[in-house]
Design a protein around this motif. Structure first.
Motif, short mmCIF file in Angstrom:
data_model
loop_
_atom_site.label_atom_id
_atom_site.label_comp_id
_atom_site.label_asym_id
_atom_site.label_seq_id
_atom_site.Cartn_x
_atom_site.Cartn_y
_atom_site.Cartn_z
N PRO A 65 -1.17 -0.61 -5.96
CA PRO A 65 -1.59 -0.09 -7.41
C PRO A 65 -0.92 -0.98 -8.11
CG PRO A 65 0.29 0.91 -6.25
CD PRO A 65 -0.25 -0.11 -5.22
N GLN A 123 0.16 8.99 0.26
CA GLN A 123 0.77 10.10 -0.33
C GLN A 123 0.70 11.20 0.81
OE1 GLN A 123 -1.87 11.84 -3.25
NE2 GLN A 123 -0.13 13.21 -4.17
N TYR A 148 -8.87 0.96 6.01
CA TYR A 148 -10.06 1.34 5.16
C TYR A 148 -11.06 1.84 6.07
CZ TYR A 148 -13.96 0.79 1.85
OH TYR A 148 -15.17 1.14 1.21
N GLU A 190 -8.18 5.95 6.26
CA GLU A 190 -8.52 6.66 5.05
C GLU A 190 -9.65 7.71 5.09
OE1 GLU A 190 -9.08 3.76 1.72
OE2 GLU A 190 -7.66 2.44 2.21
N THR A 231 -3.34 4.35 -1.10
CA THR A 231 -3.74 3.83 -2.17
C THR A 231 -3.16 2.12 -1.93
OG1 THR A 231 -3.23 5.77 -3.78
CG2 THR A 231 -3.46 3.55 -4.56
N GLU A 232 -4.10 1.28 -2.23
CA GLU A 232 -3.71 -0.10 -1.87
C GLU A 232 -3.48 -0.83 -3.24
OE1 GLU A 232 -3.06 -3.51 0.57
OE2 GLU A 232 -3.45 -1.22 1.01
N MET A 256 0.84 2.81 -12.28
CA MET A 256 0.80 3.63 -11.06
C MET A 256 1.83 3.66 -9.94
SD MET A 256 -2.53 3.94 -8.70
CE MET A 256 -3.55 4.30 -10.27
N GLY A 261 0.98 -1.09 0.06
CA GLY A 261 -0.06 -0.15 0.05
C GLY A 261 0.96 1.27 -0.05
N TYR A 262 0.30 2.53 -0.26
CA TYR A 262 1.01 3.63 -0.76
C TYR A 262 0.30 4.70 0.17
CZ TYR A 262 4.31 1.45 -4.00
OH TYR A 262 5.21 0.68 -4.90
N THR A 268 -3.29 10.93 0.63
CA THR A 268 -4.37 9.71 0.25
C THR A 268 -3.50 8.52 0.67
OG1 THR A 268 -3.17 9.85 -1.87
CG2 THR A 268 -5.10 10.99 -1.58
#
Length: 343
Positions: free
Chosen positions: A163, A140, A236, A240, A160-161, A167, A137-138, A158
């Motif tokens: 990508p 930002q 989640y 998030e 992001t799981e 991406m 996961g990332y 953000t």
């Protein structure tokens, strides 16, 4: 190697005489005393936890009757800890990760503790990505709206799981993304407040149990509520959605050891770049392999290049390193053809 009955946190995958959960315990013994270390695990692993971590008090082993992802286990631990100390600070950490730079890790946790103690916030440890890995996961980040005492602490923009590759490459190039280590720091007051706001259906279940925690009725209560508690991750369900989330970039020598490729990076190599765990392994004309066999097993290997060779219990795997992603498919095929015996 990691089986349903004996998962990787209980295995000495590095061949150093300590399992991953024992390494994790030792790491946190520098941060807090044994009576303040809690382990949340499945009921079937209670005995393994006691065997490998005998200093952990029985009341600090929180056993889940079912796997419901990370939000329920965080909620269970948070409400139980809050009952003992409503002003407590918490670190939530996986038991099966590798952290090579432990002094740097302690420094990072201490910096996050200071922020969590002084304000209502949720923090996580971020790892500077070294490659466009699609398995992580990332996070930002942007500059914090306030002047931080620790300049490494940034505001999270953000999550992001996992990508896709394209991406992940763009994340790496942008310079404002970190890998999500899955390590969280907060006060019990802050995480309980956030769960009650963003995940009340989980929070309420464990809030109602405050009268039975640390009593003989606790086990029966937990077994009952887990049956209808939703399965959801803390990422989640809370992280998030919350607007008070921060990340600290930390070079702690981290790996989740989720692949043989990642393990290969952390095992000493011979002159032919073979990484070997096992005392009786003989390699001839072999290069770039990772070999992991029991210490009492003699293994003679000739003519392999960039292979994974692993023996554990009643299983043997021989696979090209470049095809490691196929291992999940192999496991599924084993289940289909041989049943659950080997998984």
């Amino acid at each position: 190697m990691s089986r349903t009955t004996y998962p990787k946190q209980f295995i000495d995958v590095l061949g150093i005489g300590k399992t991953l959960i024992q390494q994790t315990y030792d790491r946190f013994a520098h941060i807090c005393p044994p009576e303040n270390i809690f382990v949340v695990t499945h009921e079937s692993y209670r005995k393994l936890v006691k065997e490998q971590l005998p200093a952990i008090p029985d009341d600090n082993i929180l056993c889940e009757p079912a796997r419901k992802n990370t939000a329920p286990c965080v909620a269970y631990a948070s409400y139980k800890i809050a009952l003992r100390d409503p002003k407590a600070l918490m670190v939530v950490a996986p038991s099966d990760h590798l952290i090579l730079k432990e002094k740097t890790f302690i420094k990072a946790i201490s910096a996050c503790y200071k922020k969590a103690a002084s304000e209502d916030c949720l923090l996580t440890i971020g790892i500077r990505p070294m490659r466009p890995d699609t398995g992580y996961g990332y996070i930002q980040f942007i500059e914090s709206p306030i002047k931080e005492k620790d300049p490494r602490i940034k505001k999270v923009k953000t999550f992001t799981e996992k990508p896709d590759h394209e991406m992940a490459v763009s994340f790496l190039q942008s310079g404002d993304f970190l890998w999500n280590s899955g390590i969280f720091i907060w006060s019990v007051a802050s995480i309980i407040k956030a769960m009650e706001q963003y995940l009340p259906e989980v929070a309420d279940v464990f809030k109602e149990g405050k009268d039975v925690y640390y009593t003989p009725e606790e086990k029966k209560y937990v077994e009952k509520v887990y049956g209808h508690c939703k399965s959801i991750s803390i990422d989640y369900g809370v992280m998030e959605k919350a607007n008070n989330v921060y990340v600290r970039s930390s070079a702690i020598g981290w790996s989740d050891l989720g692949t043989w490729g990642s393990l290969y990076q952390h095992i000493p190599k011979d002159k032919d770049k073979n990484a070997v765990v096992g005392k009786n392994v003989l390699l001839f004309q072999s290069k770039g392999c990772i070999v992991h066999v029991p210490k009492n097993k003699l293994a003679v290997i000739e003519g392999l290049e960039d292979y994974i060779v692993v023996e554990s219990g009643d299983t043997l795997l021989i696979c090209k390193k470049q095809d490691e992603q196929q291992i999940r498919n192999f496991v599924n095929e084993v289940k289909a053809q041989k049943g659950e015996k080997f998984v």
